[in-house]
Enzyme design. Structure first.
Site, mmCIF file in Angstrom:
data_model
loop_
_atom_site.group_PDB
_atom_site.id
_atom_site.type_symbol
_atom_site.label_atom_id
_atom_site.label_comp_id
_atom_site.label_asym_id
_atom_site.label_seq_id
_atom_site.Cartn_x
_atom_site.Cartn_y
_atom_site.Cartn_z
ATOM 1 N N CYS A 4 0.846 -1.202 0.000
ATOM 2 C CA CYS A 4 0.000 0.000 0.000
ATOM 3 C C CYS A 4 0.883 1.255 0.000
ATOM 4 O O CYS A 4 1.711 1.454 0.894
ATOM 5 C CB CYS A 4 -0.921 -0.012 1.218
ATOM 6 S SG CYS A 4 -1.810 1.539 1.418
ATOM 7 N N CYS A 7 0.517 3.337 3.181
ATOM 8 C CA CYS A 7 1.183 2.702 4.325
ATOM 9 C C CYS A 7 2.690 2.942 4.246
ATOM 10 O O CYS A 7 3.346 3.167 5.262
ATOM 11 C CB CYS A 7 0.871 1.208 4.379
ATOM 12 S SG CYS A 7 -0.811 0.837 4.934
ATOM 13 N N ASP A 30 -0.899 16.570 -1.499
ATOM 14 C CA ASP A 30 -1.104 15.695 -2.651
ATOM 15 C C ASP A 30 -0.035 16.010 -3.702
ATOM 16 O O ASP A 30 0.274 17.179 -3.984
ATOM 17 C CB ASP A 30 -2.507 15.911 -3.240
ATOM 18 C CG ASP A 30 -2.907 14.804 -4.189
ATOM 19 O OD1 ASP A 30 -3.832 14.036 -3.856
ATOM 20 O OD2 ASP A 30 -2.279 14.693 -5.277
ATOM 21 N N HIS A 97 -6.403 2.926 0.207
ATOM 22 C CA HIS A 97 -6.201 3.194 1.648
ATOM 23 C C HIS A 97 -7.026 4.443 1.905
ATOM 24 O O HIS A 97 -6.777 5.485 1.260
ATOM 25 C CB HIS A 97 -4.705 3.428 1.918
ATOM 26 C CG HIS A 97 -4.352 3.738 3.352
ATOM 27 N ND1 HIS A 97 -3.407 3.021 4.058
ATOM 28 C CD2 HIS A 97 -4.799 4.698 4.203
ATOM 29 C CE1 HIS A 97 -3.295 3.519 5.284
ATOM 30 N NE2 HIS A 97 -4.120 4.547 5.390
ATOM 31 N N HIS A 99 -8.610 7.746 2.272
ATOM 32 C CA HIS A 99 -8.021 9.082 2.349
ATOM 33 C C HIS A 99 -9.090 10.120 2.094
ATOM 34 O O HIS A 99 -10.021 9.898 1.312
ATOM 35 C CB HIS A 99 -6.847 9.242 1.377
ATOM 36 C CG HIS A 99 -7.149 8.825 -0.029
ATOM 37 N ND1 HIS A 99 -7.187 7.499 -0.422
ATOM 38 C CD2 HIS A 99 -7.423 9.546 -1.134
ATOM 39 C CE1 HIS A 99 -7.464 7.425 -1.700
ATOM 40 N NE2 HIS A 99 -7.630 8.662 -2.166
ATOM 41 N N HIS A 101 -9.517 13.846 0.718
ATOM 42 C CA HIS A 101 -8.918 15.000 0.038
ATOM 43 C C HIS A 101 -9.401 16.270 0.735
ATOM 44 O O HIS A 101 -10.602 16.409 1.024
ATOM 45 C CB HIS A 101 -9.374 15.062 -1.422
ATOM 46 C CG HIS A 101 -8.909 13.917 -2.278
ATOM 47 N ND1 HIS A 101 -7.778 13.983 -3.064
ATOM 48 C CD2 HIS A 101 -9.427 12.676 -2.466
ATOM 49 C CE1 HIS A 101 -7.623 12.827 -3.717
ATOM 50 N NE2 HIS A 101 -8.610 12.016 -3.368
HETATM 51 P P1 AMP Z 1 -7.765 8.918 -5.246
HETATM 52 O O1 AMP Z 1 -7.712 9.043 -6.739
HETATM 53 O O2 AMP Z 1 -8.972 9.512 -4.602
HETATM 54 O O3 AMP Z 1 -7.488 7.503 -4.798
HETATM 55 O O4 AMP Z 1 -6.573 9.833 -4.685
HETATM 56 C C1 AMP Z 1 -5.262 9.415 -4.609
HETATM 57 C C2 AMP Z 1 -4.435 10.658 -4.548
HETATM 58 O O5 AMP Z 1 -3.137 10.305 -4.126
HETATM 59 C C3 AMP Z 1 -4.301 11.395 -5.874
HETATM 60 O O6 AMP Z 1 -4.833 12.699 -5.753
HETATM 61 C C4 AMP Z 1 -2.789 11.392 -6.124
HETATM 62 O O7 AMP Z 1 -2.334 12.592 -6.707
HETATM 63 C C5 AMP Z 1 -2.239 11.208 -4.733
HETATM 64 N N1 AMP Z 1 -0.918 10.621 -4.658
HETATM 65 C C6 AMP Z 1 -0.473 9.509 -5.310
HETATM 66 N N2 AMP Z 1 0.800 9.260 -4.956
HETATM 67 C C7 AMP Z 1 1.157 10.211 -4.065
HETATM 68 C C8 AMP Z 1 2.362 10.491 -3.329
HETATM 69 N N3 AMP Z 1 3.469 9.729 -3.434
HETATM 70 N N4 AMP Z 1 2.369 11.573 -2.500
HETATM 71 C C9 AMP Z 1 1.276 12.342 -2.389
HETATM 72 N N5 AMP Z 1 0.117 12.128 -3.038
HETATM 73 C C10 AMP Z 1 0.062 11.078 -3.865
#
Ligand code: AMP
Length: 113
Positions: A4, A7, A30, A97, A99, A101
């Protein structure tokens, strides 16, 4: 969870721009912001989404959102903010996981989808 992404961020195996951390949650920027301010709030306990959430995890999430409400000024969200949590393919969830926004720092679109 071994594979993950979030994680791994929690464990420090993948770098992130942390803005707040305590024993049960992490808030970080993000990597592909969709607003002037775009943070992700994650719980340290792994579960995929709001449907997979246990009652106990729901209580933790509520406590974390309450903590967020006390950090509005320091996070630059005085003008308002939007919380979004994607679940599943229709919502384009890309990280399994839970989250939240946190979007703000500017006037957001009136449309949400
Ligand atoms: P979702 O599409 O709702 O699952 O959101 C996942 C979010 O994680 C997206 O907005 C990505 O830009 C963000 N994301 C992916 N990898 C990373 C990372 N390494 N650091 C920060 N944000 C990330």
């Amino acid at each position: 969870m071994e594979n993950c992404l979030f994680c791994k961020i929690i464990k420090g195996e993948i770098p992130s721009a942390k803005v707040y951390e305590d024993d049960e949650m992490l808030i970080f920027k993000d990597i592909a912001p969709q607003a002037k301010i775009h943070y992700l709030l994650i719980l340290k306990e792994h579960f995929a989404n709001i449907v997979e959430m246990t009652d106990e995890q729901a209580v933790t999430l509520a406590r974390c959102l309450k903590k967020l409400s006390g950090m509005v000024d320091e996070l630059g969200l005085q003008g308002g903010f939007r919380l979004v949590s994607n679940k599943g393919a229709d919502a384009c969830q890309s990280v399994e996981h839970l989250h939240i926004h946190i979007l703000g720092g500017e006037k957001l679109s009136e449309k949400m989808a």
